[in-house]
Design a protein around this motif. Structure first.
Motif, PDB file in Angstrom:
ATOM      1  N   THR A 187       9.458  -7.779  10.245  1.00  0.00           N
ATOM      2  CA  THR A 187       8.232  -7.555   9.693  1.00  0.00           C
ATOM      3  C   THR A 187       8.765  -8.042   8.096  1.00  0.00           C
ATOM      4  O   THR A 187       9.674  -9.260   8.198  1.00  0.00           O
ATOM      5  CB  THR A 187       7.976  -5.414   8.987  1.00  0.00           C
ATOM      6  N   HIS A 188       7.388  -8.163   6.389  1.00  0.00           N
ATOM      7  CA  HIS A 188       7.950  -8.649   5.930  1.00  0.00           C
ATOM      8  C   HIS A 188       9.088  -7.692   5.091  1.00  0.00           C
ATOM      9  O   HIS A 188       9.311  -6.634   5.176  1.00  0.00           O
ATOM     10  CB  HIS A 188       7.086  -8.628   4.745  1.00  0.00           C
ATOM     11  N   PRO A 189       9.839  -8.462   4.145  1.00  0.00           N
ATOM     12  CA  PRO A 189      10.655  -7.798   3.303  1.00  0.00           C
ATOM     13  C   PRO A 189       9.974  -6.855   2.798  1.00  0.00           C
ATOM     14  O   PRO A 189      11.017  -5.446   1.930  1.00  0.00           O
ATOM     15  CB  PRO A 189      11.718  -8.872   3.030  1.00  0.00           C
ATOM     16  N   GLU A 190       9.257  -7.208   2.143  1.00  0.00           N
ATOM     17  CA  GLU A 190       8.297  -5.423   1.405  1.00  0.00           C
ATOM     18  C   GLU A 190       8.197  -4.222   2.219  1.00  0.00           C
ATOM     19  O   GLU A 190       8.577  -2.996   1.533  1.00  0.00           O
ATOM     20  CB  GLU A 190       7.280  -6.909   1.049  1.00  0.00           C
ATOM     21  N   ALA A 191       7.803  -4.559   3.034  1.00  0.00           N
ATOM     22  CA  ALA A 191       7.648  -3.734   4.288  1.00  0.00           C
ATOM     23  C   ALA A 191       9.059  -2.516   4.766  1.00  0.00           C
ATOM     24  O   ALA A 191       9.035  -1.515   4.468  1.00  0.00           O
ATOM     25  CB  ALA A 191       7.296  -4.413   5.479  1.00  0.00           C
ATOM     26  N   ILE A 192      10.218  -3.512   4.748  1.00  0.00           N
ATOM     27  CA  ILE A 192      11.624  -2.720   4.761  1.00  0.00           C
ATOM     28  C   ILE A 192      11.647  -1.970   3.315  1.00  0.00           C
ATOM     29  O   ILE A 192      12.694  -0.710   3.722  1.00  0.00           O
ATOM     30  CB  ILE A 192      13.135  -4.090   5.122  1.00  0.00           C
ATOM     31  N   ALA A 193      11.741  -2.930   3.008  1.00  0.00           N
ATOM     32  CA  ALA A 193      12.585  -1.638   1.335  1.00  0.00           C
ATOM     33  C   ALA A 193      10.939  -0.978   1.447  1.00  0.00           C
ATOM     34  O   ALA A 193      11.428   0.301   0.607  1.00  0.00           O
ATOM     35  CB  ALA A 193      11.782  -2.731  -0.257  1.00  0.00           C
ATOM     36  N   LEU A 232       1.294 -10.507   4.195  1.00  0.00           N
ATOM     37  CA  LEU A 232       1.742  -9.733   3.707  1.00  0.00           C
ATOM     38  C   LEU A 232       0.168 -10.101   2.402  1.00  0.00           C
ATOM     39  O   LEU A 232       0.321 -10.783   1.598  1.00  0.00           O
ATOM     40  CB  LEU A 232       2.422  -9.798   2.414  1.00  0.00           C
ATOM     41  N   GLU A 233      -0.565  -9.341   2.540  1.00  0.00           N
ATOM     42  CA  GLU A 233      -2.322  -9.596   1.531  1.00  0.00           C
ATOM     43  C   GLU A 233      -2.920  -8.320   1.234  1.00  0.00           C
ATOM     44  O   GLU A 233      -2.994  -7.220   1.639  1.00  0.00           O
ATOM     45  CB  GLU A 233      -3.443  -9.811   2.499  1.00  0.00           C
ATOM     46  N   HIS A 234      -2.783  -8.345  -0.447  1.00  0.00           N
ATOM     47  CA  HIS A 234      -3.181  -7.257  -1.255  1.00  0.00           C
ATOM     48  C   HIS A 234      -2.683  -5.783  -0.757  1.00  0.00           C
ATOM     49  O   HIS A 234      -3.133  -5.110  -0.926  1.00  0.00           O
ATOM     50  CB  HIS A 234      -4.508  -6.959  -0.788  1.00  0.00           C
ATOM     51  N   GLY A 235      -1.158  -5.659  -0.874  1.00  0.00           N
ATOM     52  CA  GLY A 235      -0.451  -5.113  -0.597  1.00  0.00           C
ATOM     53  C   GLY A 235      -0.043  -4.108   0.874  1.00  0.00           C
ATOM     54  O   GLY A 235       0.756  -3.440   0.775  1.00  0.00           O
ATOM     55  N   LYS A 236      -0.684  -4.932   1.818  1.00  0.00           N
ATOM     56  CA  LYS A 236      -0.589  -4.227   2.940  1.00  0.00           C
ATOM     57  C   LYS A 236       0.483  -5.383   3.792  1.00  0.00           C
ATOM     58  O   LYS A 236      -0.288  -7.028   3.838  1.00  0.00           O
ATOM     59  CB  LYS A 236      -1.721  -4.246   3.713  1.00  0.00           C
ATOM     60  N   THR A 237       0.585  -5.097   5.315  1.00  0.00           N
ATOM     61  CA  THR A 237       1.647  -5.814   6.426  1.00  0.00           C
ATOM     62  C   THR A 237       1.276  -5.177   7.161  1.00  0.00           C
ATOM     63  O   THR A 237       1.235  -4.746   7.190  1.00  0.00           O
ATOM     64  CB  THR A 237       3.256  -6.323   5.374  1.00  0.00           C
ATOM     65  N   LYS A 238       2.202  -5.910   8.211  1.00  0.00           N
ATOM     66  CA  LYS A 238       2.405  -5.848   9.556  1.00  0.00           C
ATOM     67  C   LYS A 238       4.123  -5.324   9.610  1.00  0.00           C
ATOM     68  O   LYS A 238       4.533  -6.091   9.320  1.00  0.00           O
ATOM     69  CB  LYS A 238       1.473  -6.549   9.927  1.00  0.00           C
ATOM     70  N   ILE A 239       3.990  -4.200  10.739  1.00  0.00           N
ATOM     71  CA  ILE A 239       5.362  -4.659  11.445  1.00  0.00           C
ATOM     72  C   ILE A 239       5.003  -4.270  13.157  1.00  0.00           C
ATOM     73  O   ILE A 239       4.222  -4.659  13.458  1.00  0.00           O
ATOM     74  CB  ILE A 239       6.138  -3.013  11.585  1.00  0.00           C
TER      75      ILE A 239
END
Length: 317
Positions: A187-193, A232-239
């Motif tokens: 996933t994106h690093p922001e999702a891990i955080a 990562l678009e508009h504050g949303k991503t995927k895992i």
């Protein structure tokens, strides 16, 4: 007889004088680093995939059809005949063709001749070009509309978050989809955080594991691997969660072996020519693809909110 006296600046002034730092630096040798490029990433996905060599650039995935129709019976005490069965295959199996990531590097021979000390100009230009090609490769492995992970996930293997931010319940739902020897989350690093914040809020801080000399958060013993190529678009991503390896019917990377000028898996560098303007050209090529051998080898969690109050622009296209 007159005696000449040479008076130094130190004698002429009551203050101590010395050559200035700026003047002294003109005689000093400067230690120079190789060029640094801040867009480079560790590219963990490439390291964690199992890579399979492909002859003639094509990999065919043969699938069993109607596996539920295979008849198996236990031994009968009345000695009646056992069930007969056979296993059928798809008549038109999917074929994966290797895709090329290519660019041509141009270096003027004057530059390589005159300015290659202490660092070889051609070598550094090639190093940075190869790194950029590998970055693009990881992006394609995730986002390619033809063979990327996101495009390859079966509809029944896609789920949405339960609450918005990623929670332990969400990751458990992914594990339920890929329960046969799952390997890692991506996933994106922001999702891990965001996942770490949710775990802290619930009082269940995730454990860590060391891989390749780096620390990774885990859930249920599975490492959570970061990649900024996950959109990562508009504050949303995927895992994503996947099983890897050919023997496990998982996700595999495909590459062309034994290339001329091979510099790595599916990567080659070839000298092309020096033109009449004294420009030397080098062709940098990388041939790769990705295959999901069975649908349950990959699952995707969609609409993962990383920050409800921040509007992110796309990080990969």
């Amino acid at each position: 007889m007159e005696v000449c006296h040479v008076a130094t600046a130190a004698h002429q002034s009551s203050h101590s004088m010395s050559v200035s730092d700026d003047a002294a630096r003109t005689l000093a040798t400067v230690t120079k680093s190789v060029p640094q490029m801040d867009t480079l990433t560790p590219r963990w996905l490439v390291h964690l995939l199992a890579w399979v060599p492909v002859e003639a650039g094509i990999y065919r995935v043969n699938q069993v059809v109607h596996p539920e129709s295979v008849q198996i019976k236990c031994d009968n005490y009345d000695e009646s005949p056992l069930a007969d069965t056979f296993i059928d295959y798809e008549r038109d199996p999917r074929e994966y063709r290797l895709k090329a990531v290519q660019t041509v590097l141009d270096v003027h021979t004057r530059v390589s001749d005159l300015y290659s000390s202490p660092h070889d100009q051609v070598a550094q230009q090639l190093r940075l070009t190869i790194e950029a090609v590998k970055e693009h490769q990881e992006g394609e492995l995730i986002n390619s509309p033809e063979y990327g992970l996101l495009a390859s996930a079966a509809p029944r293997q896609r789920i949405a978050t339960m609450t918005g931010p990623p929670t332990p319940d969400d990751l458990d739902a992914l594990i339920a989809k890929v329960w046969k020897q799952p390997a890692f989350f991506l996933t994106h690093p922001e999702a891990i955080a965001a996942f770490g914040r949710e775990c802290t809020r619930r009082g269940v801080p995730p454990a860590t594991v060391s891989l390749f000399g780096s620390q990774f958060l885990t859930w249920r013993g599975l490492p959570i691997i970061p990649s900024d190529k996950v959109p990562l678009e508009h504050g949303k991503t995927k895992i994503l969660l996947m099983r890897t390896g050919e023997s496990r019917q998982g996700v595999i990377g495909l590459f062309q072996p034994a290339l001329e000028g091979e510099q790595g898996l599916g990567l080659s560098v070839r000298f092309m020519q020096i033109d009449r303007s004294a420009i030397a050209s080098y062709l940098v090529s990388l041939y790769c693809s990705l295959a999901v051998l069975t649908p349950d080898a990959l699952a995707v969690l969609d609409d993962v909110e990383v920050d409800k109050f921040h509007d992110y622009s796309p990080t990969y296209r």
